[in-house]
Each structure stands twice: as structure tokens, then as C-alpha cells.
Design a protein around this motif. Structure first.
Motif, PDB file in Angstrom:
ATOM      1  N   ASN A  17      68.808  32.089  52.714  1.00  0.00           N
ATOM      2  CA  ASN A  17      69.277  31.958  51.334  1.00  0.00           C
ATOM      3  C   ASN A  17      70.378  30.908  51.213  1.00  0.00           C
ATOM      4  O   ASN A  17      70.428  30.173  50.220  1.00  0.00           O
ATOM      5  N   ILE A  18      71.242  30.813  52.207  1.00  0.00           N
ATOM      6  CA  ILE A  18      72.259  29.759  52.202  1.00  0.00           C
ATOM      7  C   ILE A  18      71.602  28.387  52.282  1.00  0.00           C
ATOM      8  O   ILE A  18      71.958  27.462  51.539  1.00  0.00           O
ATOM      9  N   LEU A  19      70.615  28.254  53.155  1.00  0.00           N
ATOM     10  CA  LEU A  19      69.899  26.980  53.273  1.00  0.00           C
ATOM     11  C   LEU A  19      69.144  26.638  51.988  1.00  0.00           C
ATOM     12  O   LEU A  19      69.106  25.469  51.570  1.00  0.00           O
ATOM     13  N   THR A  20      68.554  27.632  51.350  1.00  0.00           N
ATOM     14  CA  THR A  20      67.848  27.410  50.090  1.00  0.00           C
ATOM     15  C   THR A  20      68.814  26.977  48.996  1.00  0.00           C
ATOM     16  O   THR A  20      68.508  26.080  48.204  1.00  0.00           O
ATOM     17  N   SER A  21      69.970  27.586  48.961  1.00  0.00           N
ATOM     18  CA  SER A  21      70.980  27.199  47.987  1.00  0.00           C
ATOM     19  C   SER A  21      71.416  25.752  48.200  1.00  0.00           C
ATOM     20  O   SER A  21      71.555  24.982  47.236  1.00  0.00           O
ATOM     21  N   ASN A  22      71.614  25.378  49.450  1.00  0.00           N
ATOM     22  CA  ASN A  22      71.969  23.985  49.747  1.00  0.00           C
ATOM     23  C   ASN A  22      70.847  23.030  49.352  1.00  0.00           C
ATOM     24  O   ASN A  22      71.103  21.923  48.867  1.00  0.00           O
ATOM     25  N   LEU A  23      69.611  23.445  49.554  1.00  0.00           N
ATOM     26  CA  LEU A  23      68.469  22.625  49.153  1.00  0.00           C
ATOM     27  C   LEU A  23      68.442  22.428  47.644  1.00  0.00           C
ATOM     28  O   LEU A  23      68.227  21.308  47.158  1.00  0.00           O
ATOM     29  N   CYS A  24      68.671  23.507  46.908  1.00  0.00           N
ATOM     30  CA  CYS A  24      68.677  23.418  45.443  1.00  0.00           C
ATOM     31  C   CYS A  24      69.780  22.479  44.957  1.00  0.00           C
ATOM     32  O   CYS A  24      69.571  21.712  44.014  1.00  0.00           O
ATOM     33  N   THR A  25      70.916  22.536  45.596  1.00  0.00           N
ATOM     34  CA  THR A  25      72.030  21.665  45.209  1.00  0.00           C
ATOM     35  C   THR A  25      71.732  20.211  45.540  1.00  0.00           C
ATOM     36  O   THR A  25      71.930  19.324  44.716  1.00  0.00           O
ATOM     37  N   LYS A  26      71.224  19.978  46.742  1.00  0.00           N
ATOM     38  CA  LYS A  26      70.974  18.609  47.192  1.00  0.00           C
ATOM     39  C   LYS A  26      69.845  17.946  46.412  1.00  0.00           C
ATOM     40  O   LYS A  26      69.923  16.767  46.062  1.00  0.00           O
ATOM     41  N   LYS A  27      68.785  18.685  46.156  1.00  0.00           N
ATOM     42  CA  LYS A  27      67.624  18.132  45.444  1.00  0.00           C
ATOM     43  C   LYS A  27      67.742  18.249  43.930  1.00  0.00           C
ATOM     44  O   LYS A  27      66.836  17.848  43.214  1.00  0.00           O
ATOM     45  N   GLU A  28      68.845  18.840  43.457  1.00  0.00           N
ATOM     46  CA  GLU A  28      69.114  19.003  42.034  1.00  0.00           C
ATOM     47  C   GLU A  28      67.961  19.707  41.313  1.00  0.00           C
ATOM     48  O   GLU A  28      67.477  19.260  40.275  1.00  0.00           O
ATOM     49  N   ILE A  29      67.559  20.817  41.868  1.00  0.00           N
ATOM     50  CA  ILE A  29      66.502  21.632  41.264  1.00  0.00           C
ATOM     51  C   ILE A  29      67.096  22.333  40.051  1.00  0.00           C
ATOM     52  O   ILE A  29      68.177  22.901  40.125  1.00  0.00           O
ATOM     53  N   PRO A  30      66.408  22.291  38.915  1.00  0.00           N
ATOM     54  CA  PRO A  30      66.952  22.904  37.698  1.00  0.00           C
ATOM     55  C   PRO A  30      67.200  24.409  37.858  1.00  0.00           C
ATOM     56  O   PRO A  30      66.519  25.092  38.615  1.00  0.00           O
ATOM     57  N   GLU A  31      68.187  24.894  37.110  1.00  0.00           N
ATOM     58  CA  GLU A  31      68.584  26.305  37.189  1.00  0.00           C
ATOM     59  C   GLU A  31      67.441  27.263  36.867  1.00  0.00           C
ATOM     60  O   GLU A  31      67.351  28.344  37.440  1.00  0.00           O
ATOM     61  N   GLU A  32      66.563  26.892  35.958  1.00  0.00           N
ATOM     62  CA  GLU A  32      65.483  27.807  35.566  1.00  0.00           C
ATOM     63  C   GLU A  32      64.399  27.923  36.641  1.00  0.00           C
ATOM     64  O   GLU A  32      63.623  28.870  36.634  1.00  0.00           O
ATOM     65  N   ARG A  33      64.309  26.979  37.581  1.00  0.00           N
ATOM     66  CA  ARG A  33      63.313  27.051  38.648  1.00  0.00           C
ATOM     67  C   ARG A  33      63.858  27.706  39.911  1.00  0.00           C
ATOM     68  O   ARG A  33      63.082  28.118  40.779  1.00  0.00           O
ATOM     69  N   GLN A  34      65.162  27.802  40.027  1.00  0.00           N
ATOM     70  CA  GLN A  34      65.761  28.328  41.252  1.00  0.00           C
ATOM     71  C   GLN A  34      65.409  29.778  41.552  1.00  0.00           C
ATOM     72  O   GLN A  34      65.103  30.101  42.714  1.00  0.00           O
ATOM     73  N   PRO A  35      65.393  30.686  40.571  1.00  0.00           N
ATOM     74  CA  PRO A  35      65.008  32.081  40.913  1.00  0.00           C
ATOM     75  C   PRO A  35      63.593  32.184  41.481  1.00  0.00           C
ATOM     76  O   PRO A  35      63.342  32.965  42.401  1.00  0.00           O
ATOM     77  N   GLU A  36      62.668  31.383  40.974  1.00  0.00           N
ATOM     78  CA  GLU A  36      61.303  31.395  41.490  1.00  0.00           C
ATOM     79  C   GLU A  36      61.272  30.905  42.932  1.00  0.00           C
ATOM     80  O   GLU A  36      60.567  31.470  43.774  1.00  0.00           O
ATOM     81  N   LEU A  37      62.039  29.865  43.214  1.00  0.00           N
ATOM     82  CA  LEU A  37      62.100  29.319  44.564  1.00  0.00           C
ATOM     83  C   LEU A  37      62.701  30.337  45.534  1.00  0.00           C
ATOM     84  O   LEU A  37      62.144  30.574  46.613  1.00  0.00           O
TER      85      LEU A  37
END
Length: 59
Positions: A17-37
Motif C-alpha cells: 500500500n505504501i508503494l501504491t501510494s507512491n506510485l499514485c503520487t509519482k504518476k499523478e493518478i487522479p483521486e477518483e481512480r485511486q480507490p479502484e487501484l
């Protein structure tokens, strides 16, 4: 053995989950797609951990 594997699984899920959070931040994944990821990755890792546990138990 079961207690060790449960603790190990929580550690792995926390680290993933920490790595996924870093991925979301680095790749600038929108907030609405993050829960699905997060949900998808957590389900897949849980399946992997459960199958690993079963493999260890029955071999």
C-alpha cells in the motif's frame, strides 16, 4: 505458523500500500481512480498470499 503468516501478510499488504501510494503520487493518478487501484492491488496481493499459504500447508 498461522500467526507468523498473518503477521507477514499484514506487513506485505502495508508495504504494498505504501508503494501504491507512491506510485499514485509519482504518476499523478487522479483521486477518483485511486480507490479502484488500491482495491484491485489489495485483492490481487491477498489472493497471492492466500495461495502461498495454502501451498505451504499442503506441500
Amino acid at each position: 505458523m498461522l500467526l507468523f503468516f498473518i503477521l507477514y501478510a499484514f506487513f506485505i499488504l502495508y508495504f504494498i500500500n505504501i508503494l501504491t501510494s507512491n506510485l499514485c503520487t509519482k504518476k499523478e493518478i487522479p483521486e477518483e481512480r485511486q480507490p479502484e487501484l488500491f482495491r484491485t492491488i489489495n485483492i490481487l496481493i491477498t489472493i497471492l498470499l492466500f495461495s502461498s499459504y495454502l501451498d505451504l500447508q499442503f506441500t
